[in-house]
Write a protein that holds these residues in place. Sequence first.
Motif, short mmCIF file in Angstrom:
data_model
loop_
_atom_site.label_atom_id
_atom_site.label_comp_id
_atom_site.label_asym_id
_atom_site.label_seq_id
_atom_site.Cartn_x
_atom_site.Cartn_y
_atom_site.Cartn_z
N VAL A 121 67.26 22.66 35.52
CA VAL A 121 66.26 23.26 34.75
C VAL A 121 66.80 23.50 33.20
N PHE A 122 65.93 22.82 32.27
CA PHE A 122 66.48 22.92 30.99
C PHE A 122 65.24 23.52 29.87
N LYS A 123 65.70 24.34 29.08
CA LYS A 123 64.61 24.53 28.01
C LYS A 123 64.74 23.23 27.14
N LYS A 124 63.45 23.12 26.37
CA LYS A 124 63.01 21.96 25.65
C LYS A 124 64.36 21.47 24.87
N ASP A 125 65.09 22.47 24.28
CA ASP A 125 66.16 22.12 23.49
C ASP A 125 67.43 21.54 24.18
N GLY A 126 67.31 21.60 25.70
CA GLY A 126 68.63 21.09 26.27
C GLY A 126 69.25 22.19 27.17
N GLU A 127 69.25 23.49 26.59
CA GLU A 127 69.90 24.76 26.98
C GLU A 127 69.54 24.73 28.53
N ILE A 128 70.63 25.05 29.23
CA ILE A 128 70.60 25.05 30.77
C ILE A 128 70.25 26.32 31.20
N VAL A 129 69.07 26.27 32.19
CA VAL A 129 68.49 27.41 32.85
C VAL A 129 69.00 27.55 34.08
#
Length: 396
Positions: A121-129
């Motif tokens: 699961v990622f935020k739209k900027d690629g940060e991992i959730v």
Amino acid sequence: MKIQWLFTSVVCLIFSCQTKDNQSENSSNELPSYELEVLDSVTVHDILTRVFLFQTADEDGIIFRDGASSDVYLFDRDGNPTGKWDKTGDVPGAFSMTGGNFAQDKAGNLVILDIMNGLKVFKKDGEIVQNFGIYQNQWSLGGPFSHFKTYQVIEKGGKEYLLYSLDIIEEAPGDYDPEFLQTRRNLILSDLETEETKTFLPFPEGSQFLNGNVFFFADFRPVFSYDEKSQLLYLMFQNEPILYTYDWSGESPVLKEKTALNLEGFAAGEGFEKGAVSFAQIFDYKIIPYPSQILNLEKYGDDLLISYKPTPANKDDIARVIAKEASKELRAELSKEAKMRTVVLTQDGDIIPLALPEMNPYNFSVIGEDIWWMKKYVGEEEQEDFTLYRSRLVKK
């Protein structure tokens, strides 16, 4: 782990399941017709990728991915680039070309299932959730690149889950026999917060996959659509023209209705005797070159959209292909006959063919009331500009 890549789309079962009397494959004056009405379009320019796939869109923008890598492209609704990122190699959240299309959770995060690298699961900027591991190692995978979804983010009891399936979702049995299919669970549900995962949904009573034979795994790969409003789960298996409707208002889905569909040209197989098909064998196009397949099932308004590939009608021609005696012209003719079709299954049970425009071969994607598709490229040079259309299905 053995990975078999199969990049093609796969005869006649007369089933006892009752067909609704008013089902029809032919348009008539009494039945409505449907067409795609284009609402708007956007073109993105100067793209250098191997397999440029539309992923998802919302009011903030549009997201694409290179299906042959982990490159992710972000644009605003006017087609202007707003970002790009990738998760290649030995990095947290890495995924590969074995990943499916991005789905979105309620917060707008991007969810991807990669059978080699796990659930991400990622935020739209690629940060991992979330960066979950692999639920079950896969022995094989198959299927072409497509915009069609193979999993869905759903909400139940205030929690979000990923609903999906895998060709192999259990440890290899000692023997691949009909008893394996008697106990198999065909769907998987993973909690997107805790990764708690369970398998569920056996073959319904009366399914052809319980007839005492064994089948290729592609035959019983499920396609499905869960409607949160009605809490109904619609499900079909790829080589069985039966729509199963489940009431999922409780903890587990309960079969509510079984509807045999008269899909023109669809031919279901009877399976093989034990030992004729190996475990994890997706398909064998040498012995069945044009298998019928349910490719996609989408809830759209009050109706369902069903996309499928039929089997050519002339068995002698198919036999020539199997015997490697078919001419190039005959093979081209049969491939045209086996081309994907899409129908509308109305809430009244009518089956109405839907004439779609010439699309990119990756087909279309349904997001809410919108149907997104990419214009077919007819140029001679390598494509660098891609046009994406947003449409809606209208009744004429």
